[in-house]
Design a protein around this motif. Structure first.
Motif, PDB file in Angstrom:
ATOM      1  N   VAL A  52       0.858  -1.179   0.000  1.00  0.00           N
ATOM      2  CA  VAL A  52       0.000   0.000   0.000  1.00  0.00           C
ATOM      3  C   VAL A  52       0.896   1.231   0.000  1.00  0.00           C
ATOM      4  N   PRO A  63      -4.896  -7.254  -5.906  1.00  0.00           N
ATOM      5  CA  PRO A  63      -5.513  -6.530  -4.786  1.00  0.00           C
ATOM      6  C   PRO A  63      -6.707  -5.690  -5.228  1.00  0.00           C
ATOM      7  N   TRP A  90      -9.517  -2.812  -3.455  1.00  0.00           N
ATOM      8  CA  TRP A  90      -9.964  -2.023  -2.308  1.00  0.00           C
ATOM      9  C   TRP A  90     -11.448  -2.260  -2.052  1.00  0.00           C
ATOM     10  N   SER A  91     -11.834  -2.326  -0.780  1.00  0.00           N
ATOM     11  CA  SER A  91     -13.257  -2.256  -0.448  1.00  0.00           C
ATOM     12  C   SER A  91     -13.717  -0.820  -0.682  1.00  0.00           C
ATOM     13  N   GLY A  95     -12.616   1.811   1.693  1.00  0.00           N
ATOM     14  CA  GLY A  95     -11.187   2.012   1.860  1.00  0.00           C
ATOM     15  C   GLY A  95     -10.584   1.367   3.089  1.00  0.00           C
ATOM     16  N   TRP A 106     -10.448  -2.008   3.807  1.00  0.00           N
ATOM     17  CA  TRP A 106      -9.885  -3.333   3.576  1.00  0.00           C
ATOM     18  C   TRP A 106      -9.239  -3.420   2.198  1.00  0.00           C
ATOM     19  N   VAL A 107      -8.262  -4.291   2.087  1.00  0.00           N
ATOM     20  CA  VAL A 107      -7.725  -4.698   0.796  1.00  0.00           C
ATOM     21  C   VAL A 107      -7.929  -6.204   0.668  1.00  0.00           C
ATOM     22  N   TYR A 108      -8.623  -6.613  -0.370  1.00  0.00           N
ATOM     23  CA  TYR A 108      -8.854  -8.028  -0.660  1.00  0.00           C
ATOM     24  C   TYR A 108      -7.847  -8.458  -1.719  1.00  0.00           C
ATOM     25  N   ARG A 137      -8.114 -11.070   2.926  1.00  0.00           N
ATOM     26  CA  ARG A 137      -8.245  -9.637   3.106  1.00  0.00           C
ATOM     27  C   ARG A 137      -7.427  -9.191   4.320  1.00  0.00           C
ATOM     28  N   ARG A 174      -6.898  -5.385   6.808  1.00  0.00           N
ATOM     29  CA  ARG A 174      -7.192  -3.974   7.018  1.00  0.00           C
ATOM     30  C   ARG A 174      -6.076  -3.130   6.420  1.00  0.00           C
ATOM     31  N   ALA A 175      -6.456  -2.065   5.726  1.00  0.00           N
ATOM     32  CA  ALA A 175      -5.480  -1.248   5.024  1.00  0.00           C
ATOM     33  C   ALA A 175      -4.529  -0.536   5.971  1.00  0.00           C
TER      34      ALA A 175
END
Length: 196
Positions: free
Chosen positions: A8, A27, A29-30, A33, A35-37, A50, A52-53
């Protein structure tokens, strides 16, 4: 290591933060913003994970099924995740309806000619590419009843919806094309138009 990882980066400061340690790809993004899956490494058994960013918790496995799962894109409300379910037959065009227990749904059974590309902001339609005609073209499939429409007419790939859901963009050769769409009362695509 020989394995790629997800990082990130901030646009307003140098350097980046490594999101994965054991590998990751694709990757997404939810919408909020938070979460990153991403897909976990493993040719025969990639899963959707996933994290947490802000890196406040370690990565967690989010979903698994037969074959490999590759996250593609969220609907704008975050309720549906478009993903590819890759099996020996090819990639299924699939969605996850999110809730306490994610509910997978195969929209289009996989073959070597298809790949999911983008989901409309309202989650009603999915654009995908298929080479069933002999070249890649962009199609749209309706989530609820599986009706399909051809969008591009002279080849197309890398489709993306506009944020308002009223235009589909795609690449054809060296050019960017657009197709305006109406969804009320029914899905109706306009003729493709080259932007540049």
């Amino acid at each position: 290591e020989g394995v790629g990882n997800v990082w990130v980066y901030s646009t307003d400061r140098p350097g980046g933060q490594r999101l994965t340690q054991g590998g990751g790809f694709a990757p997404v993004w939810s919408p909020d913003g938070a979460w990153v899956y991403f897909g976990s490494p493993g040719f025969s058994a990639s899963r959707i994970w996933r994290r947490r960013a802000d890196l406040s918790a370690p990565p967690e496995q989010f979903f698994e099924d037969d074959g490999r799962q590759v996250p593609i894109e969220f609907s704008s409300d975050g309720n549906i995740l478009l993903y590819a379910q890759v099996t020996d037959a090819g990639p299924d065009v699939a969605i996850l309806r999110l809730g306490e227990e994610p509910e997978p749904e195969i929209l289009l059974p996989g073959d070597s000619d298809t790949w999911p590309q983008t989901i409309s902001p309202d989650g009603r339609f999915v654009a995908f590419t298929s080479s069933e005609s002999g070249r890649n073209e962009v199609y749209v499939i309706e989530v609820e009843n599986r009706r399909r429409w051809l969008i591009s007419t002279s080849g197309g790939n890398l489709a993306r919806w506009s944020p308002d859901g009223e235009t589909l963009y795609y690449v054809q050769g060296d050019g960017l094309w657009s197709v305006e769409v109406s969804t009320d009362p029914d899905f109706t695509p306009a003729p493709p138009r080259q932007l540049f």
